[in-house]
Write an enzyme that holds these catalytic residues in place. Structure first.
Site, PDB file in Angstrom:
ATOM      1  N   GLN A  12     -23.513  53.723  53.613  1.00 57.33           N
ATOM      2  CA  GLN A  12     -24.964  53.683  53.369  1.00 57.33           C
ATOM      3  C   GLN A  12     -25.653  54.981  53.826  1.00 57.33           C
ATOM      4  O   GLN A  12     -26.377  55.628  53.055  1.00 57.33           O
ATOM      5  CB  GLN A  12     -25.543  52.490  54.126  1.00 57.33           C
ATOM      6  CG  GLN A  12     -27.039  52.527  54.330  1.00 57.33           C
ATOM      7  CD  GLN A  12     -27.527  51.420  55.249  1.00 57.33           C
ATOM      8  OE1 GLN A  12     -27.896  50.368  54.773  1.00 57.33           O
ATOM      9  NE2 GLN A  12     -27.539  51.634  56.563  1.00 57.33           N
ATOM     10  N   ASP A  56      -9.431  62.551  56.993  1.00 57.29           N
ATOM     11  CA  ASP A  56      -9.503  61.337  57.797  1.00 57.29           C
ATOM     12  C   ASP A  56      -9.880  61.742  59.226  1.00 57.29           C
ATOM     13  O   ASP A  56      -9.355  62.735  59.749  1.00 57.29           O
ATOM     14  CB  ASP A  56      -8.118  60.666  57.783  1.00 57.29           C
ATOM     15  CG  ASP A  56      -8.160  59.246  58.293  1.00 57.29           C
ATOM     16  OD1 ASP A  56      -7.709  58.356  57.557  1.00 57.29           O
ATOM     17  OD2 ASP A  56      -8.636  59.023  59.428  1.00 57.29           O
ATOM     18  N   LEU A  57     -10.741  60.973  59.843  1.00 56.76           N
ATOM     19  CA  LEU A  57     -11.174  61.307  61.204  1.00 56.76           C
ATOM     20  C   LEU A  57     -10.027  61.275  62.210  1.00 56.76           C
ATOM     21  O   LEU A  57     -10.123  61.864  63.286  1.00 56.76           O
ATOM     22  CB  LEU A  57     -12.286  60.352  61.657  1.00 56.76           C
ATOM     23  CG  LEU A  57     -13.695  60.714  61.182  1.00 56.76           C
ATOM     24  CD1 LEU A  57     -14.666  59.589  61.503  1.00 56.76           C
ATOM     25  CD2 LEU A  57     -14.165  62.012  61.839  1.00 56.76           C
ATOM     26  N   LEU A  78     -20.739  60.663  60.549  1.00 52.70           N
ATOM     27  CA  LEU A  78     -21.189  59.292  60.294  1.00 52.70           C
ATOM     28  C   LEU A  78     -20.008  58.346  60.079  1.00 52.70           C
ATOM     29  O   LEU A  78     -20.199  57.140  59.954  1.00 52.70           O
ATOM     30  CB  LEU A  78     -22.082  59.249  59.038  1.00 52.70           C
ATOM     31  CG  LEU A  78     -23.203  60.296  58.944  1.00 52.70           C
ATOM     32  CD1 LEU A  78     -24.045  60.037  57.707  1.00 52.70           C
ATOM     33  CD2 LEU A  78     -24.081  60.276  60.191  1.00 52.70           C
ATOM     34  N   ALA A  80     -16.949  55.917  60.650  1.00 55.64           N
ATOM     35  CA  ALA A  80     -16.543  55.001  61.725  1.00 55.64           C
ATOM     36  C   ALA A  80     -16.032  53.706  61.117  1.00 55.64           C
ATOM     37  O   ALA A  80     -16.358  53.385  59.977  1.00 55.64           O
ATOM     38  CB  ALA A  80     -17.733  54.678  62.635  1.00 55.64           C
ATOM     39  N   SER A  82     -17.178  50.408  61.393  1.00 57.77           N
ATOM     40  CA  SER A  82     -18.540  50.184  61.876  1.00 57.77           C
ATOM     41  C   SER A  82     -18.953  48.725  62.012  1.00 57.77           C
ATOM     42  O   SER A  82     -20.089  48.442  62.375  1.00 57.77           O
ATOM     43  CB  SER A  82     -19.529  50.889  60.940  1.00 57.77           C
ATOM     44  OG  SER A  82     -19.467  50.296  59.665  1.00 57.77           O
ATOM     45  N   SER A 127     -24.974  54.570  68.647  1.00 55.35           N
ATOM     46  CA  SER A 127     -25.445  53.266  68.181  1.00 55.35           C
ATOM     47  C   SER A 127     -26.104  52.460  69.288  1.00 55.35           C
ATOM     48  O   SER A 127     -25.718  52.543  70.457  1.00 55.35           O
ATOM     49  CB  SER A 127     -24.227  52.493  67.673  1.00 55.35           C
ATOM     50  OG  SER A 127     -24.508  51.119  67.591  1.00 55.35           O
ATOM     51  N   GLU A 129     -25.588  49.533  69.783  1.00 57.35           N
ATOM     52  CA  GLU A 129     -24.575  48.609  70.331  1.00 57.35           C
ATOM     53  C   GLU A 129     -24.053  49.110  71.677  1.00 57.35           C
ATOM     54  O   GLU A 129     -23.451  48.363  72.429  1.00 57.35           O
ATOM     55  CB  GLU A 129     -23.410  48.442  69.355  1.00 57.35           C
ATOM     56  CG  GLU A 129     -23.740  47.653  68.102  1.00 57.35           C
ATOM     57  CD  GLU A 129     -23.964  46.157  68.339  1.00 57.35           C
ATOM     58  OE1 GLU A 129     -23.300  45.576  69.207  1.00 57.35           O
ATOM     59  OE2 GLU A 129     -24.829  45.583  67.643  1.00 57.35           O
ATOM     60  N   TYR A 151     -16.194  48.023  69.423  1.00 56.59           N
ATOM     61  CA  TYR A 151     -16.984  49.007  68.674  1.00 56.59           C
ATOM     62  C   TYR A 151     -17.955  49.731  69.622  1.00 56.59           C
ATOM     63  O   TYR A 151     -18.041  50.957  69.628  1.00 56.59           O
ATOM     64  CB  TYR A 151     -17.759  48.297  67.558  1.00 56.59           C
ATOM     65  CG  TYR A 151     -18.808  49.157  66.880  1.00 56.59           C
ATOM     66  CD1 TYR A 151     -18.444  50.080  65.904  1.00 56.59           C
ATOM     67  CD2 TYR A 151     -20.157  49.040  67.210  1.00 56.59           C
ATOM     68  CE1 TYR A 151     -19.393  50.866  65.276  1.00 56.59           C
ATOM     69  CE2 TYR A 151     -21.116  49.829  66.594  1.00 56.59           C
ATOM     70  CZ  TYR A 151     -20.732  50.731  65.629  1.00 56.59           C
ATOM     71  OH  TYR A 151     -21.687  51.518  65.019  1.00 56.59           O
ATOM     72  N   HIS A 181     -30.026  49.806  61.017  1.00 57.52           N
ATOM     73  CA  HIS A 181     -30.793  50.289  59.867  1.00 57.52           C
ATOM     74  C   HIS A 181     -30.097  49.838  58.603  1.00 57.52           C
ATOM     75  O   HIS A 181     -28.882  49.930  58.483  1.00 57.52           O
ATOM     76  CB  HIS A 181     -30.999  51.803  59.929  1.00 57.52           C
ATOM     77  CG  HIS A 181     -29.787  52.575  60.327  1.00 57.52           C
ATOM     78  ND1 HIS A 181     -29.258  52.536  61.598  1.00 57.52           N
ATOM     79  CD2 HIS A 181     -28.985  53.374  59.617  1.00 57.52           C
ATOM     80  CE1 HIS A 181     -28.182  53.283  61.647  1.00 57.52           C
ATOM     81  NE2 HIS A 181     -27.977  53.803  60.453  1.00 57.52           N
ATOM     82  N   ARG A 186     -26.499  48.598  52.122  1.00 55.69           N
ATOM     83  CA  ARG A 186     -25.801  48.097  53.296  1.00 55.69           C
ATOM     84  C   ARG A 186     -24.582  47.289  52.852  1.00 55.69           C
ATOM     85  O   ARG A 186     -24.645  46.577  51.836  1.00 55.69           O
ATOM     86  CB  ARG A 186     -26.773  47.205  54.083  1.00 55.69           C
ATOM     87  CG  ARG A 186     -26.274  46.750  55.437  1.00 55.69           C
ATOM     88  CD  ARG A 186     -26.001  47.898  56.359  1.00 55.69           C
ATOM     89  NE  ARG A 186     -26.321  47.588  57.745  1.00 55.69           N
ATOM     90  CZ  ARG A 186     -25.672  48.131  58.773  1.00 55.69           C
ATOM     91  NH1 ARG A 186     -24.682  48.983  58.580  1.00 55.69           N
ATOM     92  NH2 ARG A 186     -26.052  47.850  60.002  1.00 55.69           N
TER      93      ARG A 186
END
Ligand code: GDP
Length: 328
Positions: A12, A56-57, A78, A80, A82, A127, A129, A151, A181, A186
């Site tokens: 998103q 790839d991260l 950005l 993750a 998630s 985040s 979280e 997470y 958000h 989403r």
């Protein structure tokens, strides 16, 4: 022409940020993961001008390769794993991608920068979280972090690693502590989109009821389109920093259901919603509500779309999408 590289381009925020940067005249590059990624087509449709790089991260050399071609002025991390609920079942992979992935992204920026370590500006998607078992209400940049899920723990690692790269190497690295958000883009696993899709389907007679988890949970929900503007503003500052982005308002899942069902003309949804322990979490975060005063004062940022407008936008979009499908 400034150049930006985005990880998490298929998500998103990746899509909204790409649109924003392209409109500002940036050359935009995105790192996309996996062979046959089913979201590649979506990215090519929505933002065809974005240059995609396979990477790839968890694979530092793939990030370095993307950096070598894109040679960006700004990097937005950005990417993750998630979804909080999934992170309980897949704690290890969440740690690798959401946590160690940040270290790889920072290393890629540091190694590509050469001697001029302030040359590339870095954004880390932190985040709300991370606040988990909240130690202060509302939460701000200085609030003690107390994550309540794998997470959240992984995001805390990425947050402090970003701060450490800023302090140790003098890098222009910023961490945006974003509260929830949402948008019509989403993912359907998140509660707002699950509700907008379910309510749209019920209103069109395609589904009988909606099965939910904890209806008393509360969140500070804003519009993703507003939040990506805040990310960009952080990187335009003379120095990196940490910023909370939030609306400062909190609403429960019940209120979300009220607004969503009312949008399709249903005032009493009690017979249409069931609860199932499958959607409850081993631990819940407490009252998450953000204080975005610093972003307002320093960045001149504030959210434009309110809660009701956001939920109605999402329901309308899902009703239109399902109607389209039915008409075909
Ligand atoms: P999160 O804040 O990143 O965890 O975003 P979510 O949209 O996944 O969840 C927001 C809140 O909605 C959490 O407190 C969940 O417990 C609550 N919730 C209640 N029912 C559901 C459900 O059916 N699906 C999801 N994803 N969340 C639910």
């Amino acid at each position: 022409m400034p150049r930006a590289l985005i990880t998490g381009i298929t998500g998103q925020d990746g899509l909204y940020l790409s649109e924003l940067l392209l409109a500002k005249g940036y050359e935009v590059h995105g790192v996309i993961r996996g062979q046959n990624n089913p979201k590649r087509e979506l990215v090519q449709q929505v933002v065809p001008d974005v240059v995609l790089h396979n990477g790839d991260l968890t694979d530092l050399s793939s990030l370095l390769r993307a950096m070598a071609v894109a040679d960006p002025d700004e990097v937005y991390n950005l990417g993750a794993v998630s979804f909080v609920a999934y992170s309980w079942e897949n704690a290890r992979v969440t740690t690798e991608v959401t946590g160690n992935g940040v270290l790889n992204a920072l290393e890629a920026v540091r190694l590509h920068s050469g001697r001029d370590l302030g040359r590339i500006r870095f954004y880390q998607a932190s985040s709300s979280e991370m606040f988990g078992k909240v130690q202060e209400v509302p939460q701000r940049e200085t609030t003690l972090l107390w994550p309540r899920s794998p997470y959240g723990v992984a995001k805390v690692y990425g947050h402090y690693m970003t701060i450490n790269y800023r302090e140790s190497y003098g890098m222009h690295a910023s961490s945006g502590i974003l509260f929830n958000h949402e948008s019509p883009r989403r993912g359907p696993e998140f509660v707002t989109r699950k509700v907008s899709m379910g309510v749209a389907a019920i209103s069109l007679g395609l589904q009988e009821s909606l099965t939910m988890g904890n209806l008393d949970a509360q969140r500070d929900w804003g519009f993703a389109g507003d939040y990506v503007e805040g990310m960009w503003r952080m990187l335009q500052q003379p120095e990196g920093g940490d910023y909370v982005l939030s609306t400062g308002e909190t609403h429960s899942i019940r209120e979300l259901l009220d607004v969503a069902f009312a949008r399709v003309g249903i005032d009493d949804w009690s017979g249409l919603v069931e609860q199932d322990p499958r959607f409850m979490r081993p631990a819940e975060v407490d009252l998450l509500v953000g204080d975005a005063s610093k972003a307002r004062e320093v960045l001149g940022w504030e959210p434009k779309v309110g809660f009701r407008e956001l939920v109605e936008m999402m329901v309308d979009s899902d009703v239109a999408r399902l109607r389209d499908g039915l008409a075909r």
